[in-house]
Design a protein around this motif. Sequence first.
Motif, PDB file in Angstrom:
ATOM      1  N   GLN A 107       0.856  -1.190   0.000  1.00 21.26           N
ATOM      2  CA  GLN A 107       0.000   0.000   0.000  1.00 21.26           C
ATOM      3  C   GLN A 107       0.888   1.235   0.000  1.00 21.26           C
ATOM      4  N   LEU A 108       0.482   2.247  -0.771  1.00 20.10           N
ATOM      5  CA  LEU A 108       1.245   3.491  -0.874  1.00 20.10           C
ATOM      6  C   LEU A 108       0.352   4.676  -0.521  1.00 20.10           C
ATOM      7  N   VAL A 109       0.898   5.612   0.240  1.00 17.46           N
ATOM      8  CA  VAL A 109       0.162   6.814   0.608  1.00 17.46           C
ATOM      9  C   VAL A 109       1.055   8.029   0.377  1.00 17.46           C
ATOM     10  N   GLU A 110       0.603   8.911  -0.498  1.00 19.53           N
ATOM     11  CA  GLU A 110       1.336  10.146  -0.767  1.00 19.53           C
ATOM     12  C   GLU A 110       0.822  11.273   0.123  1.00 19.53           C
ATOM     13  N   SER A 111       1.705  12.206   0.403  1.00 24.28           N
ATOM     14  CA  SER A 111       1.338  13.393   1.180  1.00 24.28           C
ATOM     15  C   SER A 111       2.290  14.527   0.837  1.00 24.28           C
ATOM     16  N   GLY A 112       1.926  15.726   1.290  1.00 26.08           N
ATOM     17  CA  GLY A 112       2.823  16.865   1.119  1.00 26.08           C
ATOM     18  C   GLY A 112       2.414  17.853   0.049  1.00 26.08           C
ATOM     19  N   GLY A 113       1.349  17.553  -0.673  1.00 25.11           N
ATOM     20  CA  GLY A 113       0.912  18.476  -1.704  1.00 25.11           C
ATOM     21  C   GLY A 113       0.266  19.714  -1.108  1.00 25.11           C
ATOM     22  N   GLY A 114      -0.044  20.667  -1.974  1.00 23.78           N
ATOM     23  CA  GLY A 114      -0.692  21.884  -1.518  1.00 23.78           C
ATOM     24  C   GLY A 114      -0.615  22.976  -2.549  1.00 23.78           C
ATOM     25  N   LEU A 115      -0.947  24.174  -2.117  1.00 21.63           N
ATOM     26  CA  LEU A 115      -0.908  25.369  -2.976  1.00 21.63           C
ATOM     27  C   LEU A 115       0.378  26.129  -2.670  1.00 21.63           C
ATOM     28  N   VAL A 116       1.113  26.465  -3.707  1.00 21.64           N
ATOM     29  CA  VAL A 116       2.375  27.178  -3.524  1.00 21.64           C
ATOM     30  C   VAL A 116       2.506  28.206  -4.638  1.00 21.64           C
ATOM     31  N   GLN A 117       3.171  29.298  -4.337  1.00 21.01           N
ATOM     32  CA  GLN A 117       3.394  30.332  -5.345  1.00 21.01           C
ATOM     33  C   GLN A 117       4.517  29.912  -6.293  1.00 21.01           C
ATOM     34  N   PRO A 118       4.510  30.439  -7.506  1.00 19.27           N
ATOM     35  CA  PRO A 118       5.624  30.177  -8.427  1.00 19.27           C
ATOM     36  C   PRO A 118       6.959  30.522  -7.779  1.00 19.27           C
TER      37      PRO A 118
ATOM     38  N   ASP B  29       3.830  22.950 -13.369  1.00 17.59           N
ATOM     39  CA  ASP B  29       4.019  21.785 -12.493  1.00 17.59           C
ATOM     40  C   ASP B  29       2.720  21.401 -11.790  1.00 17.59           C
ATOM     41  N   THR B  30       1.689  22.188 -11.942  1.00 16.41           N
ATOM     42  CA  THR B  30       0.403  21.876 -11.329  1.00 16.41           C
ATOM     43  C   THR B  30      -0.126  20.562 -11.856  1.00 16.41           C
ATOM     44  N   ALA B  31      -0.394  19.633 -10.946  1.00 17.26           N
ATOM     45  CA  ALA B  31      -0.853  18.289 -11.319  1.00 17.26           C
ATOM     46  C   ALA B  31      -1.130  17.491 -10.046  1.00 17.26           C
ATOM     47  N   ARG B  32      -1.706  16.328 -10.257  1.00 13.52           N
ATOM     48  CA  ARG B  32      -1.815  15.370  -9.172  1.00 13.52           C
ATOM     49  C   ARG B  32      -0.599  14.449  -9.274  1.00 13.52           C
ATOM     50  N   TYR B  33       0.147  14.355  -8.196  1.00 13.83           N
ATOM     51  CA  TYR B  33       1.377  13.579  -8.160  1.00 13.83           C
ATOM     52  C   TYR B  33       1.131  12.247  -7.459  1.00 13.83           C
ATOM     53  N   SER B  34       1.577  11.183  -8.111  1.00 12.99           N
ATOM     54  CA  SER B  34       1.400   9.845  -7.553  1.00 12.99           C
ATOM     55  C   SER B  34       2.734   9.106  -7.569  1.00 12.99           C
ATOM     56  N   CYS B  35       2.845   8.138  -6.670  1.00 12.64           N
ATOM     57  CA  CYS B  35       4.023   7.281  -6.678  1.00 12.64           C
ATOM     58  C   CYS B  35       3.593   5.854  -7.014  1.00 12.64           C
TER      59      CYS B  35
ATOM     60  N   TRP C 131       0.023   1.533  -6.748  1.00 13.67           N
ATOM     61  CA  TRP C 131      -0.104   2.981  -6.880  1.00 13.67           C
ATOM     62  C   TRP C 131      -0.737   3.562  -5.632  1.00 13.67           C
ATOM     63  N   GLY C 132      -0.314   4.790  -5.322  1.00 16.02           N
ATOM     64  CA  GLY C 132      -1.000   5.520  -4.281  1.00 16.02           C
ATOM     65  C   GLY C 132      -2.154   6.313  -4.858  1.00 16.02           C
ATOM     66  N   GLN C 133      -2.857   7.037  -3.976  1.00 14.56           N
ATOM     67  CA  GLN C 133      -4.029   7.803  -4.422  1.00 14.56           C
ATOM     68  C   GLN C 133      -3.645   9.162  -4.986  1.00 14.56           C
ATOM     69  N   GLY C 134      -2.432   9.588  -4.716  1.00 16.36           N
ATOM     70  CA  GLY C 134      -1.949  10.852  -5.241  1.00 16.36           C
ATOM     71  C   GLY C 134      -2.147  12.007  -4.281  1.00 16.36           C
ATOM     72  N   THR C 135      -1.417  13.078  -4.558  1.00 22.15           N
ATOM     73  CA  THR C 135      -1.535  14.308  -3.784  1.00 22.15           C
ATOM     74  C   THR C 135      -1.483  15.482  -4.756  1.00 22.15           C
ATOM     75  N   GLN C 136      -2.370  16.447  -4.544  1.00 20.87           N
ATOM     76  CA  GLN C 136      -2.501  17.555  -5.490  1.00 20.87           C
ATOM     77  C   GLN C 136      -1.469  18.632  -5.220  1.00 20.87           C
ATOM     78  N   VAL C 137      -0.827  19.082  -6.268  1.00 24.07           N
ATOM     79  CA  VAL C 137       0.098  20.208  -6.217  1.00 24.07           C
ATOM     80  C   VAL C 137      -0.433  21.291  -7.143  1.00 24.07           C
ATOM     81  N   THR C 138      -0.633  22.462  -6.591  1.00 19.91           N
ATOM     82  CA  THR C 138      -1.110  23.600  -7.377  1.00 19.91           C
ATOM     83  C   THR C 138      -0.124  24.749  -7.221  1.00 19.91           C
ATOM     84  N   VAL C 139       0.392  25.214  -8.335  1.00 17.90           N
ATOM     85  CA  VAL C 139       1.350  26.316  -8.336  1.00 17.90           C
ATOM     86  C   VAL C 139       0.666  27.521  -8.966  1.00 17.90           C
ATOM     87  N   SER C 140       0.398  28.496  -8.139  1.00 22.55           N
ATOM     88  CA  SER C 140      -0.358  29.651  -8.611  1.00 22.55           C
ATOM     89  C   SER C 140      -0.109  30.842  -7.705  1.00 22.55           C
ATOM     90  N   SER C 141      -0.150  32.031  -8.299  1.00 28.40           N
ATOM     91  CA  SER C 141      -0.022  33.239  -7.503  1.00 28.40           C
ATOM     92  C   SER C 141      -1.400  33.784  -7.137  1.00 28.40           C
TER      93      SER C 141
END
Length: 111
Positions: free
Chosen positions: A3-14, A89-95, A101-111
């Motif tokens: 089983q795989l669990v991703e974490s650490g995603g979020g909203l970040v500025q460029p 780089d905005t996407a859902r990241y999975s390992c 496969w894990g369920q993924g974690t969302q990364v959003t890069v936006s100002s």
Amino acid sequence: QVQLVESGGGLVQPGGSLRLSCAASRSIFNIYSGYWWRQAPGKQREWVATVSRAGSTDYADSVKGRFTVSRDNAWNTVYLQMNSLKPEDTARYSCSVTGAWGQGTQVTVSS
């Protein structure tokens, strides 16, 4: 099946940074290579990075020099350090590892 669990995603500025984690249910990354992937809305999933069981790494050209993949000494977690993030780089990241496969974690890069 691991089983795989991703974490650490979020909203970040460029230009910002995030560190993603992929925790496995058992020690496995000393046996099999670990992979990071991402999928943006409306696009196909693309490979991002690999850490081999020997510890060597490889990256997609789009992230080379900005992202770093690593694993912990217990062989059950892989990380993706992402620096100098761009809106593209905005996407859902999975390992993945050995077909799991894990369920993924969302990364959003936006100002």
